[in-house]
Design an enzyme around this catalytic site. Structure first.
Site, short mmCIF file in Angstrom:
data_model
loop_
_atom_site.label_atom_id
_atom_site.label_comp_id
_atom_site.label_asym_id
_atom_site.label_seq_id
_atom_site.Cartn_x
_atom_site.Cartn_y
_atom_site.Cartn_z
N SER A 193 156.98 -41.87 36.84
CA SER A 193 156.29 -41.50 38.08
C SER A 193 154.94 -40.86 37.80
CB SER A 193 157.16 -40.50 38.85
OG SER A 193 157.43 -39.39 38.02
N GLY B 166 161.83 -37.29 41.63
CA GLY B 166 163.03 -36.46 41.51
C GLY B 166 163.67 -36.03 42.82
N CYS C 271 161.64 -42.57 32.38
CA CYS C 271 161.86 -41.65 33.50
C CYS C 271 163.36 -41.46 33.66
CB CYS C 271 161.26 -42.29 34.77
SG CYS C 271 161.71 -41.44 36.29
N THR D 80 164.94 -40.01 36.13
CA THR D 80 165.37 -40.23 37.51
C THR D 80 165.63 -41.72 37.76
OG1 THR D 80 163.97 -38.35 38.08
CG2 THR D 80 164.75 -39.71 39.90
N HIS E 116 159.31 -35.25 31.79
CA HIS E 116 158.25 -34.25 31.91
C HIS E 116 158.58 -32.98 31.10
CE1 HIS E 116 156.85 -36.60 35.38
NE2 HIS E 116 155.77 -35.84 35.41
N1 DGL Z 1 159.63 -37.92 34.59
C1 DGL Z 1 160.62 -38.19 35.55
C2 DGL Z 1 162.03 -38.03 35.08
O1 DGL Z 1 162.22 -38.21 33.89
C3 DGL Z 1 160.35 -38.00 36.99
C4 DGL Z 1 159.98 -36.67 37.53
C5 DGL Z 1 159.67 -36.81 39.00
O2 DGL Z 1 158.92 -37.75 39.37
O3 DGL Z 1 160.19 -36.02 39.78
O4 DGL Z 1 162.93 -37.80 35.80
#
Ligand code: DGL
Length: 264
Positions: free
Chosen positions: A11, A43, A73, A75, A184
């Site tokens: 994202s 998320g 990601c 999510t 993240h």
């Molecule tokens: N980097 C993402 C994850 O691994 C998404 C974070 C987000 O967009 O809320 O879940």
């Protein structure tokens, strides 16, 4: 066009923590990265929305003729990967399976903490896979919805980040390992280590994905022999903090030159 790049998406800036590890492990590979900054954060969205957004990301990357897709990601991995994997011939990997295999092999890691976005924790994606593969495992999960937005803002090493981490990790002091279940979160790794006093192994999924990817490409006979295009980054909205955060994370002041906006 040659089928030569690895496709990767998230994202926003989080997937770059995976990209960085893949660039280290597989320096000869070309990578196409998509950051869906227009729709960040993933998320807090419903499973249906995540499935649709993952579909868009995969469609964009397949249109670039990539040879493999990494859903960088948590999510999207936890809520959309299984479904999408069945639909495409191209191999698609996420951040969960390789990590679960790593923990399975390390018998001293049986009390595991997972921190991730609200959507990931709600899906129980990590817990289910861990318990399926390692029956005697104990899993403690914690949603940390503030961390990904703070990372996009570049707030990863200030007092607010320190206090937020302290609050989220207050029940995570008696575990063997902590999975950073959102890509993240490695941006907060120094603060997380400090908070857990270096007594807990911190599991950074990007490192494990890069090894899994190496094996996968070898098995497919699809390894690149020489880097041609390098890394290309596409964002669905360029008007964000992405470039600033990315240039610090990737230690590359010139990163803006690799970034283009794309409408999907
Ligand atoms: N980097 C993402 C994850 O691994 C998404 C974070 C987000 O967009 O809320 O879940």
């Amino acid at each position: 066009m040659e089928q030569s790049s690895i496709g990767m998406f998230d994202s926003g800036v989080g997937g770059l923590t995976v990209l960085k590890e893949v660039e280290k492990e597989l320096p000869q590979e070309n990578i196409i990265y998509l950051g869906d900054t227009k729709r960040f954060p993933y998320g807090s969205k419903s499973k249906e929305s995540i499935i649709q957004l993952t579909q868009k990301g995969i469609e964009f990357l397949t249109s670039q003729n990539v040879k493999v897709i990494v859903i960088a990601c948590g999510t999207a991995t936890s809520q959309a990967l299984e479904e999408k994997k069945k639909k495409y011939r191209i191999p698609i990997i996420g951040i969960i399976d390789g990590t679960v295999q790593y923990i399975k092999k390390k018998e001293d890691l049986r009390k595991i903490g997972v921190i991730a976005t609200s959507g990931t924790i709600r899906s129980r994606g990590w817990e289910k896979k861990l318990k399926e593969q390692i029956p005697d495992i104990e899993v403690k999960s914690k949603a940390c919805p503030l961390l990904a937005p703070m990372a996009e803002e570049g707030w990863t090493n200030n007092e607010i980040a320190r206090l937020t981490i302290r609050e989220y990790l207050k029940d995570m002091h008696d575990i063997d390992a902590l999975i950073l279940g959102c890509t993240h979160y490695p941006l907060f790794e120094p603060l997380i280590k400090e908070e857990l006093k270096n007594k807990v192994e911190i599991i950074h999924t990007g490192k494990l994905i890069s090894q899994q990817l190496k094996e996968l490409l070898k098995g497919l006979g699809e390894e690149s022999v020489e880097k041609k295009a390098g890394t290309q980054i596409y964002l669905t909205d360029r008007e964000t903090n992405f470039i600033q955060v990315a240039s610090v994370l990737m230690e590359n002041r010139e990163i803006a030159k690799k970034i283009e906006e794309v409408q999907i």
